[in-house]
Design a protein around this motif. Structure first.
Motif, PDB file in Angstrom:
ATOM      1  N   VAL A  81      77.729  62.093  -7.272  1.00 30.21           N
ATOM      2  CA  VAL A  81      76.288  62.059  -7.495  1.00 30.21           C
ATOM      3  C   VAL A  81      75.916  60.607  -7.764  1.00 30.21           C
ATOM      4  CG1 VAL A  81      74.372  62.888  -8.899  1.00 30.21           C
ATOM      5  CG2 VAL A  81      76.330  64.372  -8.465  1.00 30.21           C
ATOM      6  N   LEU A  82      75.309  59.947  -6.788  1.00 31.22           N
ATOM      7  CA  LEU A  82      75.016  58.528  -6.891  1.00 31.22           C
ATOM      8  C   LEU A  82      74.208  58.227  -8.149  1.00 31.22           C
ATOM      9  CD1 LEU A  82      75.166  55.738  -5.508  1.00 31.22           C
ATOM     10  CD2 LEU A  82      73.017  56.299  -4.364  1.00 31.22           C
ATOM     11  N   GLY A  83      74.740  57.324  -8.982  1.00 32.48           N
ATOM     12  CA  GLY A  83      74.030  56.904 -10.176  1.00 32.48           C
ATOM     13  C   GLY A  83      74.223  57.788 -11.388  1.00 32.48           C
ATOM     14  N   GLU A  84      75.089  58.818 -11.291  1.00 33.23           N
ATOM     15  CA  GLU A  84      75.251  59.731 -12.434  1.00 33.23           C
ATOM     16  C   GLU A  84      75.837  58.962 -13.626  1.00 33.23           C
ATOM     17  OE1 GLU A  84      78.234  60.896 -13.776  1.00 33.23           O
ATOM     18  OE2 GLU A  84      79.675  60.070 -12.368  1.00 33.23           O
ATOM     19  N   PRO A  85      75.405  59.289 -14.847  1.00 34.60           N
ATOM     20  CA  PRO A  85      75.803  58.514 -16.025  1.00 34.60           C
ATOM     21  C   PRO A  85      77.092  58.985 -16.691  1.00 34.60           C
ATOM     22  CG  PRO A  85      74.089  60.075 -16.635  1.00 34.60           C
ATOM     23  CD  PRO A  85      74.321  60.240 -15.150  1.00 34.60           C
ATOM     24  N   GLN A  86      77.567  60.203 -16.397  1.00 35.90           N
ATOM     25  CA  GLN A  86      78.720  60.727 -17.131  1.00 35.90           C
ATOM     26  C   GLN A  86      79.977  59.894 -16.950  1.00 35.90           C
ATOM     27  OE1 GLN A  86      76.741  62.766 -15.300  1.00 35.90           O
ATOM     28  NE2 GLN A  86      75.821  64.065 -16.894  1.00 35.90           N
ATOM     29  N   ILE A  87      80.138  59.257 -15.785  1.00 35.95           N
ATOM     30  CA  ILE A  87      81.371  58.524 -15.506  1.00 35.95           C
ATOM     31  C   ILE A  87      81.573  57.370 -16.473  1.00 35.95           C
ATOM     32  CG2 ILE A  87      80.227  57.050 -13.800  1.00 35.95           C
ATOM     33  CD1 ILE A  87      83.899  58.276 -13.796  1.00 35.95           C
ATOM     34  N   LEU A  88      80.489  56.757 -16.948  1.00 35.69           N
ATOM     35  CA  LEU A  88      80.634  55.642 -17.889  1.00 35.69           C
ATOM     36  C   LEU A  88      81.275  56.134 -19.180  1.00 35.69           C
ATOM     37  CD1 LEU A  88      80.199  52.709 -18.617  1.00 35.69           C
ATOM     38  CD2 LEU A  88      77.862  53.271 -19.313  1.00 35.69           C
ATOM     39  N   SER A 141      79.531  46.251 -19.636  1.00 37.01           N
ATOM     40  CA  SER A 141      78.359  45.372 -19.639  1.00 37.01           C
ATOM     41  C   SER A 141      77.656  45.390 -18.281  1.00 37.01           C
ATOM     42  CB  SER A 141      78.783  43.940 -20.001  1.00 37.01           C
ATOM     43  OG  SER A 141      77.687  43.057 -19.944  1.00 37.01           O
ATOM     44  N   VAL A 142      78.440  45.357 -17.196  1.00 35.57           N
ATOM     45  CA  VAL A 142      77.873  45.398 -15.850  1.00 35.57           C
ATOM     46  C   VAL A 142      77.157  46.726 -15.610  1.00 35.57           C
ATOM     47  CG1 VAL A 142      78.449  45.494 -13.395  1.00 35.57           C
ATOM     48  CG2 VAL A 142      79.478  43.745 -14.837  1.00 35.57           C
ATOM     49  N   ALA A 143      77.772  47.824 -16.047  1.00 35.38           N
ATOM     50  CA  ALA A 143      77.150  49.144 -15.864  1.00 35.38           C
ATOM     51  C   ALA A 143      75.795  49.199 -16.576  1.00 35.38           C
ATOM     52  CB  ALA A 143      78.071  50.230 -16.410  1.00 35.38           C
ATOM     53  N   LYS A 144      75.741  48.643 -17.769  1.00 26.12           N
ATOM     54  CA  LYS A 144      74.477  48.619 -18.512  1.00 26.12           C
ATOM     55  C   LYS A 144      73.441  47.771 -17.780  1.00 26.12           C
ATOM     56  CE  LYS A 144      72.535  47.445 -23.042  1.00 26.12           C
ATOM     57  NZ  LYS A 144      72.834  46.918 -24.401  1.00 26.12           N
ATOM     58  N   GLU A 145      73.882  46.635 -17.249  1.00 23.71           N
ATOM     59  CA  GLU A 145      72.973  45.747 -16.520  1.00 23.71           C
ATOM     60  C   GLU A 145      72.434  46.424 -15.263  1.00 23.71           C
ATOM     61  OE1 GLU A 145      72.932  41.165 -14.712  1.00 23.71           O
ATOM     62  OE2 GLU A 145      74.798  42.053 -15.480  1.00 23.71           O
ATOM     63  N   VAL A 146      73.305  47.108 -14.524  1.00 24.19           N
ATOM     64  CA  VAL A 146      72.888  47.795 -13.301  1.00 24.19           C
ATOM     65  C   VAL A 146      71.865  48.881 -13.613  1.00 24.19           C
ATOM     66  CG1 VAL A 146      73.670  49.374 -11.484  1.00 24.19           C
ATOM     67  CG2 VAL A 146      74.955  47.278 -11.950  1.00 24.19           C
ATOM     68  N   ARG A 147      72.121  49.646 -14.663  1.00 27.01           N
ATOM     69  CA  ARG A 147      71.214  50.757 -14.995  1.00 27.01           C
ATOM     70  C   ARG A 147      69.882  50.271 -15.554  1.00 27.01           C
ATOM     71  NH1 ARG A 147      74.003  55.400 -14.428  1.00 27.01           N
ATOM     72  NH2 ARG A 147      76.265  55.188 -14.384  1.00 27.01           N
ATOM     73  N   SER A 148      69.889  49.121 -16.217  1.00 20.14           N
ATOM     74  CA  SER A 148      68.641  48.617 -16.805  1.00 20.14           C
ATOM     75  C   SER A 148      67.803  47.819 -15.803  1.00 20.14           C
ATOM     76  CB  SER A 148      68.954  47.741 -18.031  1.00 20.14           C
ATOM     77  OG  SER A 148      69.693  46.592 -17.664  1.00 20.14           O
ATOM     78  N   GLN A 149      68.442  47.239 -14.779  1.00 20.68           N
ATOM     79  CA  GLN A 149      67.722  46.364 -13.856  1.00 20.68           C
ATOM     80  C   GLN A 149      67.477  46.990 -12.484  1.00 20.68           C
ATOM     81  OE1 GLN A 149      69.087  42.322 -13.634  1.00 20.68           O
ATOM     82  NE2 GLN A 149      69.515  42.182 -15.819  1.00 20.68           N
ATOM     83  N   THR A 150      68.038  48.174 -12.253  1.00 19.82           N
ATOM     84  CA  THR A 150      67.795  48.859 -10.977  1.00 19.82           C
ATOM     85  C   THR A 150      67.385  50.300 -11.268  1.00 19.82           C
ATOM     86  OG1 THR A 150      69.979  49.843 -10.581  1.00 19.82           O
ATOM     87  CG2 THR A 150      69.718  47.502 -10.044  1.00 19.82           C
ATOM     88  N   SER A 151      66.974  50.996 -10.225  1.00 15.32           N
ATOM     89  CA  SER A 151      66.589  52.404 -10.381  1.00 15.32           C
ATOM     90  C   SER A 151      67.687  53.332  -9.866  1.00 15.32           C
ATOM     91  CB  SER A 151      65.279  52.675  -9.627  1.00 15.32           C
ATOM     92  OG  SER A 151      65.423  52.349  -8.248  1.00 15.32           O
ATOM     93  N   ILE A 152      68.946  52.885 -10.002  1.00 12.25           N
ATOM     94  CA  ILE A 152      70.065  53.637  -9.447  1.00 12.25           C
ATOM     95  C   ILE A 152      70.170  55.039 -10.053  1.00 12.25           C
ATOM     96  CG2 ILE A 152      71.796  52.843 -11.116  1.00 12.25           C
ATOM     97  CD1 ILE A 152      72.339  53.254  -7.339  1.00 12.25           C
ATOM     98  N   GLY A 153      69.746  55.198 -11.305  1.00 12.63           N
ATOM     99  CA  GLY A 153      69.857  56.499 -11.954  1.00 12.63           C
ATOM    100  C   GLY A 153      68.596  57.338 -11.872  1.00 12.63           C
ATOM    101  N   ALA A 154      67.577  56.845 -11.185  1.00 11.59           N
ATOM    102  CA  ALA A 154      66.305  57.572 -11.128  1.00 11.59           C
ATOM    103  C   ALA A 154      66.409  58.777 -10.195  1.00 11.59           C
ATOM    104  CB  ALA A 154      65.200  56.648 -10.636  1.00 11.59           C
ATOM    105  N   ARG A 180      69.036  55.060  -2.874  1.00 11.78           N
ATOM    106  CA  ARG A 180      69.868  54.186  -2.043  1.00 11.78           C
ATOM    107  C   ARG A 180      69.316  52.764  -1.955  1.00 11.78           C
ATOM    108  NH1 ARG A 180      73.962  56.819  -0.102  1.00 11.78           N
ATOM    109  NH2 ARG A 180      73.844  59.070   0.277  1.00 11.78           N
ATOM    110  N   ALA A 181      68.011  52.623  -2.047  1.00 12.35           N
ATOM    111  CA  ALA A 181      67.430  51.274  -1.994  1.00 12.35           C
ATOM    112  C   ALA A 181      67.905  50.430  -3.165  1.00 12.35           C
ATOM    113  CB  ALA A 181      65.905  51.367  -2.009  1.00 12.35           C
ATOM    114  N   ALA A 182      68.219  51.088  -4.292  1.00  5.02           N
ATOM    115  CA  ALA A 182      68.676  50.356  -5.473  1.00  5.02           C
ATOM    116  C   ALA A 182      70.130  49.909  -5.343  1.00  5.02           C
ATOM    117  CB  ALA A 182      68.516  51.226  -6.719  1.00  5.02           C
ATOM    118  N   VAL A 183      70.863  50.488  -4.404  1.00  4.96           N
ATOM    119  CA  VAL A 183      72.276  50.154  -4.257  1.00  4.96           C
ATOM    120  C   VAL A 183      72.464  48.690  -3.883  1.00  4.96           C
ATOM    121  CG1 VAL A 183      74.359  50.590  -2.900  1.00  4.96           C
ATOM    122  CG2 VAL A 183      72.970  52.507  -3.705  1.00  4.96           C
TER     123      VAL A 183
END
Length: 424
Positions: free
Chosen positions: A113-120, A149-162, A317-320
């Motif tokens: 599931v693209l962007g799912e948060p459980q893996i972190l 730190s990178v995972a937090k940055e990706v989730r805060s600066q992109t809409s990957i989890g939206a 996908r645009a956030a990827v």
């Protein structure tokens, strides 16, 4: 011997659930597996961590480069699988590629599931377990801290989890395909972990007729059931009560199936062709695959749900592209840090050598002063001695060098020992 960052394993992309379940490791087996890995390779594996979820089993380690070729055979042997059966499904990454893989996994870019948060959270648990096993050192500790730190940055600066379409939401939608209105359905949840809790939350929103939680530990089942005004039952009662349920969702850590073909077959006869939706989110699987061949049984594995949710990822996908750009930059930063670490021993040796020369010349100067020599002459000799020893290494190397090597040295000497002209 140089030390590389290595990652190898398999995931939902490279291997079907029938292969993944054979190498999946429950939490209580991670530490023994790490100990077995380090014992198998001795000092060649300096640090190690193992991430094992329903969608992946991966080994992260700081090891000597030759270990990379031998890790697949170890994984097959450890899980008592023929190497040939496992090899086609494995991937292996080294150095920068291994770092990038870790960053992508934690950021949800490598998830079913693209962007799912459980893996972190699962990766943090894996790091915690490795720490308890004493297998984390400077290299992996730094890798995982930067990974988080990178995972937090990706989730805060992109809409990957939206607009996330979770596995739990997918289970509800598949059940709705069979029953339509869920208000008259009876639900059974087998297990009491995080995934079952997520599924129960989504199904409860549909206001089903009843919900029951079955778990090996009844106290955990009661804790979860209280949240949703559900009932509980013992696993031992499954054979007698299975026919009561329209939807069954199972996700336990059992190494063997909980629902077998015979048990489900008896339940279908009692239900007189009323369908049952069965969702098996466990790896290894809780429900025997043969159950899916029965009439009136709609069995979905974790891979089936993964295919279903892929249709809901287009909005993310645009956030990827943006996320990958962030990751590329952070990979470069980490590799620069690794390269700078490789220079540390050389710098330390240079400092120790220079300190030894300083102590030697200073001791000689003190003895000269004790003999009554003039301070000015002693200082002159001290400066001369330090200068000669400072120049001895590069001058000797130049004198001994051949033509090709001398050209390289002539290029590097001014950079290592700047002249008055080069400092202007």
């Amino acid at each position: 011997m140089s030390i590389d960052v290595l990652t190898f394993g398999l995931n939902h992309t490279s291997a079907p659930v029938s292969v993944r379940e054979r190498v999946s490791m429950p939490v209580d087996l991670i530490k023994p597996a790490i100990e077995g890995l380090r014992a198998a390779f001795g000092g060649a594996v300096r640090e190690a961590a193992i991430l094992s979820t329903c969608n992946r089993t991966e080994v992260y380690c700081a090891a000597e480069p030759q270990v990379a070729e031998q890790l697949p055979a170890w994984l097959a042997d450890y899980n008592k699988i023929e190497a040939g059966a496992l090899q086609p499904h494995l991937y292996r990454h080294q150095q920068g590629d291994a770092v990038r893989h870790a960053f992508r996994v934690a950021s949800g870019l490598d998830s079913m599931v693209l962007g799912e948060p459980q893996i972190l959270g699962q990766m943090k648990d894996a790091v915690r377990t490795a720490g308890e096993a004493g297998s984390l050192g400077t290299l992996l500790h730094q890798l995982f801290q930067r990974t988080f730190s990178v995972a937090k940055e990706v989730r805060s600066q992109t809409s990957i989890g939206a607009h996330s379409v979770s596995m739990a939401a997918a289970a509800v939608r598949l059940a709705e395909r069979v029953f339509g209105d869920m208000s008259q359905t009876r639900l059974l949840f087998i297990g009491a972990g995080e995934m079952i809790e997520l599924c129960a939350t989504h199904f409860a929103a549909q206001k089903p007729r009843s919900m029951v939680v079955a778990n090996r530990t009844l106290a955990r089942a009661e804790t979860l059931a209280d949240r949703f005004s559900a009932q509980t039952m013992k696993l031992a009662d499954l054979p007698d009560r299975l026919a009561d349920f329209d939807v069954i969702v199972s996700c336990t850590a059992s190494s063997l199936p909980i629902l077998g073909l015979g048990m489900v077959e008896r339940a279908t006869k009692l239900r007189r062709h009323r369908p049952i939706v069965m969702v098996d989110l466990a790896v290894p699987r809780d429900i025997e695959p043969e159950v899916g061949r029965l009439d009136d049984i709609y069995l979905y594995s974790v891979d089936d749900l993964g295919k279903f949710v892929q249709s809901g990822t287009d909005a993310r996908r645009a956030a990827v592209v943006q996320a990958e750009a962030i990751i590329d930059t952070r990979v470069d930063n980490f590799m620069h840090w690794m390269q700078s670490r490789a220079v540390v021993p050389v710098i330390r040796d240079l400092h120790q050598s220079a300190e030894a020369l300083r102590v030697q010349e200073l001791d000689r100067a003190r003895r000269a002063l004790a003999r009554g020599e003039s301070p000015e002459a002693v200082m002159e000799q001290l400066a001369h001695g330090l200068t000669q020893k400072y120049l001895h290494g590069p001058l000797a190397a130049l004198n001994r060098s051949e033509a090709g090597e001398r050209e390289q040295l002539l290029t590097w000497v001014p950079r290592l020992f700047p002249t008055s002209d080069s400092r202007r």
